[in-house]
Design a protein around this motif. Structure first.
Motif, PDB file in Angstrom:
ATOM      1  N   ALA A 141       0.868  -1.090   0.054  1.00  0.00           N
ATOM      2  CA  ALA A 141       0.018   0.001   0.037  1.00  0.00           C
ATOM      3  C   ALA A 141       0.850   1.321   0.002  1.00  0.00           C
ATOM      4  O   ALA A 141       0.727   2.136  -0.637  1.00  0.00           O
ATOM      5  N   PRO A 142       1.876   1.505   0.953  1.00  0.00           N
ATOM      6  CA  PRO A 142       2.641   2.726   1.067  1.00  0.00           C
ATOM      7  C   PRO A 142       3.626   2.786  -0.484  1.00  0.00           C
ATOM      8  O   PRO A 142       3.832   3.841  -0.957  1.00  0.00           O
ATOM      9  N   VAL A 143       4.099   1.566  -0.999  1.00  0.00           N
ATOM     10  CA  VAL A 143       4.830   1.840  -2.119  1.00  0.00           C
ATOM     11  C   VAL A 143       3.789   2.205  -3.366  1.00  0.00           C
ATOM     12  O   VAL A 143       4.178   3.020  -4.119  1.00  0.00           O
ATOM     13  N   LEU A 144       2.834   1.830  -3.752  1.00  0.00           N
ATOM     14  CA  LEU A 144       1.983   2.096  -4.717  1.00  0.00           C
ATOM     15  C   LEU A 144       1.403   3.504  -4.215  1.00  0.00           C
ATOM     16  O   LEU A 144       1.169   4.132  -5.430  1.00  0.00           O
ATOM     17  N   ALA A 145       1.123   3.863  -3.306  1.00  0.00           N
ATOM     18  CA  ALA A 145       0.697   5.189  -2.810  1.00  0.00           C
ATOM     19  C   ALA A 145       1.747   6.204  -3.265  1.00  0.00           C
ATOM     20  O   ALA A 145       1.408   7.391  -4.065  1.00  0.00           O
ATOM     21  N   VAL A 185       0.312  12.717   4.391  1.00  0.00           N
ATOM     22  CA  VAL A 185      -0.851  12.195   3.945  1.00  0.00           C
ATOM     23  C   VAL A 185      -0.958  10.788   4.518  1.00  0.00           C
ATOM     24  O   VAL A 185      -2.152  10.254   5.050  1.00  0.00           O
ATOM     25  N   PHE A 186       0.013  10.028   3.737  1.00  0.00           N
ATOM     26  CA  PHE A 186      -0.319   8.463   4.181  1.00  0.00           C
ATOM     27  C   PHE A 186      -0.274   8.164   5.672  1.00  0.00           C
ATOM     28  O   PHE A 186      -1.190   7.656   6.234  1.00  0.00           O
ATOM     29  N   MET A 187       0.838   8.425   6.220  1.00  0.00           N
ATOM     30  CA  MET A 187       1.131   8.249   7.627  1.00  0.00           C
ATOM     31  C   MET A 187      -0.030   8.891   8.632  1.00  0.00           C
ATOM     32  O   MET A 187      -0.365   8.227   9.635  1.00  0.00           O
ATOM     33  N   GLN A 188      -0.414   9.954   8.249  1.00  0.00           N
ATOM     34  CA  GLN A 188      -1.768  10.948   8.951  1.00  0.00           C
ATOM     35  C   GLN A 188      -2.684   9.959   8.915  1.00  0.00           C
ATOM     36  O   GLN A 188      -3.293   9.929  10.056  1.00  0.00           O
ATOM     37  N   ALA A 189      -3.082   9.692   7.977  1.00  0.00           N
ATOM     38  CA  ALA A 189      -4.457   8.862   7.680  1.00  0.00           C
ATOM     39  C   ALA A 189      -4.290   7.465   8.697  1.00  0.00           C
ATOM     40  O   ALA A 189      -5.230   6.976   9.177  1.00  0.00           O
ATOM     41  N   ALA A 190      -3.103   6.557   8.255  1.00  0.00           N
ATOM     42  CA  ALA A 190      -2.830   5.341   8.717  1.00  0.00           C
ATOM     43  C   ALA A 190      -2.777   5.593  10.269  1.00  0.00           C
ATOM     44  O   ALA A 190      -3.335   4.891  11.149  1.00  0.00           O
TER      45      ALA A 190
END
Length: 452
Positions: free
Chosen positions: A27-31, A49-54
């Motif tokens: 998921a993080p690689v594709l994001a 964005v990614f880490m804040q949401a996760a």
């Protein structure tokens, strides 16, 4: 091109999840790759964005995952799940073992228990029952999904699920919107889902059942009431906390920034379930007294971590995709779907967004944010009851959301120790195809007879 990029990324995520690649990596690689291809800053997309949401997901739902895993493990290790399985099998007969698991999951979710928690709690029950009745192990995830992810989540009137609550603000409806059509949709899902699973039992007659739980023998059999009390307390305490106790408390302190500057309506659901699971866990520990209690607690706690972070990783992926320029293009293109009949347009737009985000609530929220006003105006011009629109959108988002990258699917398969290859086909039938058929049925009935 921007929309093609989003769909390509989504396809790669589905393929990777199907092939067993961990979504913690995938998921993080594709994001980040999607952000790079769209011209967005890669590092900022990942950390901001990614880490804040996760991280937000972990903060919000860690107690539910932890308590759910602990409760499920205690129920299994104490023999309570096996005792319930024996009683259920005796009451309904071996031929109805699948229906017994579906009903057990449905009762919990309709009582307000999170579907993630139900997955933890239902696994030991299903494992013991399937082992006793020699049913194929690979059908356990689909059986749990049918009871927890479908009709009790979107169709049954009065269900406390978030998917049934989100449309209320937009359409000024209640949780009991279009109750007759909701019951019809629920019946279609239940009947078709059970029929499919029973057909698969015959097709997979040579498949191995799950291993029987490794439970130390007791001097005396566990009484049935001991097994029943903790699991019944979950729904009861959730209902009492949410409807009676919490609303009477003075919670004005929640407006203080120290407590998140929020309000009771935003935390009532989580507080109710956390309290209910805590009570159920304490009751289970007291009345069933599992052997090797410390080891059971430690194992249960550790088993919560992988499903939690798998789901959080997918939430982060969805957040990055939602911030890309192509997502705005996709939103704009979906607005054009409101040119036809409002029920069909609403179902297509909300269902498509649920599939892209891998979340019924996420797709519904986006669809109503973008199209809510237009849908209300269109419904008024076509003399369509907003309650009917509410029910159609709720059922529509409960179909395509359950694609292979869905967080609940990843969690359920992880809990059951199975891969997509082993178990997802049956999940797809009972949680994607069957709800879509149910949605088509109530759209046809609604267009012909209106809301009832």
């Amino acid at each position: 091109m921007a929309v093609f990029l989003i769909l390509s990324t989504l396809t790669l995520l589905i393929i990777g999840a199907w092939r067993g690649i961990s979504v913690l990596v995938l998921a993080p690689v594709l994001a980040v790759l999607a952000a790079f291809a769209s011209g967005a800053p890669m590092l900022a997309s990942y950390t901001q964005v990614f880490m804040q949401a996760a991280g937000g997901f972990v903060v919000a739902f860690f107690p539910l995952f932890l308590l759910g895993a602990l409760f499920g493990r205690v129920m299994e290790a104490s023999g309570a799940a096996e005792r319930l399985a024996s009683a259920t099998a005796a009451a309904l007969g071996p031929k109805n073992a699948i229906l017994a698991v579906v009903i057990a999951c449905a009762v919990l979710t309709y009582g307000g228990v999170s579907l993630f928690v139900v997955a933890f709690a239902a696994w030991p029950l299903a494992r013991a029952l399937f082992a006793q009745t020699r049913l194929p192990a690979r059908l356990i995830p689909a059986t749990i999904a049918l009871g927890a992810f479908t009709f009790t989540m979107t169709a049954l009137p009065g269900t406390p699920s978030i998917q049934n609550a989100i449309p209320m603000a937009t359409f000024a409806t209640t949780a009991f919107a279009a109750p007759g059509l909701g019951l019809i949709a629920g019946a279609v899902m239940l009947v078709l889902g059970v029929i499919w699973l029973q057909m698969r039992v015959r097709m997979l007659s040579g498949d191995a059942p799950p291993d029987a739980p490794d439970i130390p023998p007791r001097v005396r059999p566990l009484p049935l009431w001991v097994a029943l009390v903790p699991i019944l307390s979950v729904g009861v305490v959730t209902l009492v906390m949410g409807q009676i106790i919490l609303p009477t408390l003075d919670t004005t302190y929640l407006a203080d920034p120290v407590y998140g500057a929020t309000e009771l309506s935003r935390v009532k659901g989580v507080w109710s379930v956390v309290t209910a699971l805590s009570v159920a866990l304490i009751l289970a520990l007291i009345v069933s007294r599992p052997p090797r209690m410390m080891q059971v607690v430690n194992t249960g706690a550790e088993s919560a971590l992988l499903p939690l972070f798998n789901t959080a990783s997918l939430v982060g992926f969805g957040a990055v995709i939602a911030h890309l320029p192509g997502f705005d293009v996709l939103r704009a293109s979906l607005e054009g779907l409101s040119g036809g009949h409002v029920l069909i347009s609403a179902a297509l737009s909300s269902g498509a967004l649920a599939g892209i985000t891998g979340s019924a609530s996420g797709g519904m929220s986006i669809a109503l944010d973008v199209l809510g006003t237009a849908l209300m105006a269109q419904a008024e011009s076509q003399h369509v009851d907003p309650a009917l629109l509410h029910r159609v959108i709720a059922v529509a988002t409960g179909g395509l959301d359950t694609l292979p990258h869905n967080g609940a699917v990843i969690t359920l398969l992880g809990i059951c120790g199975m891969s997509h290859r082993q178990a997802y086909t049956d999940i797809f039938v009972v949680a994607v195809i069957v709800p879509t058929v149910a949605c088509a049925v109530i759209i046809a009935l609604g267009m012909g007879f209106g809301s009832f």
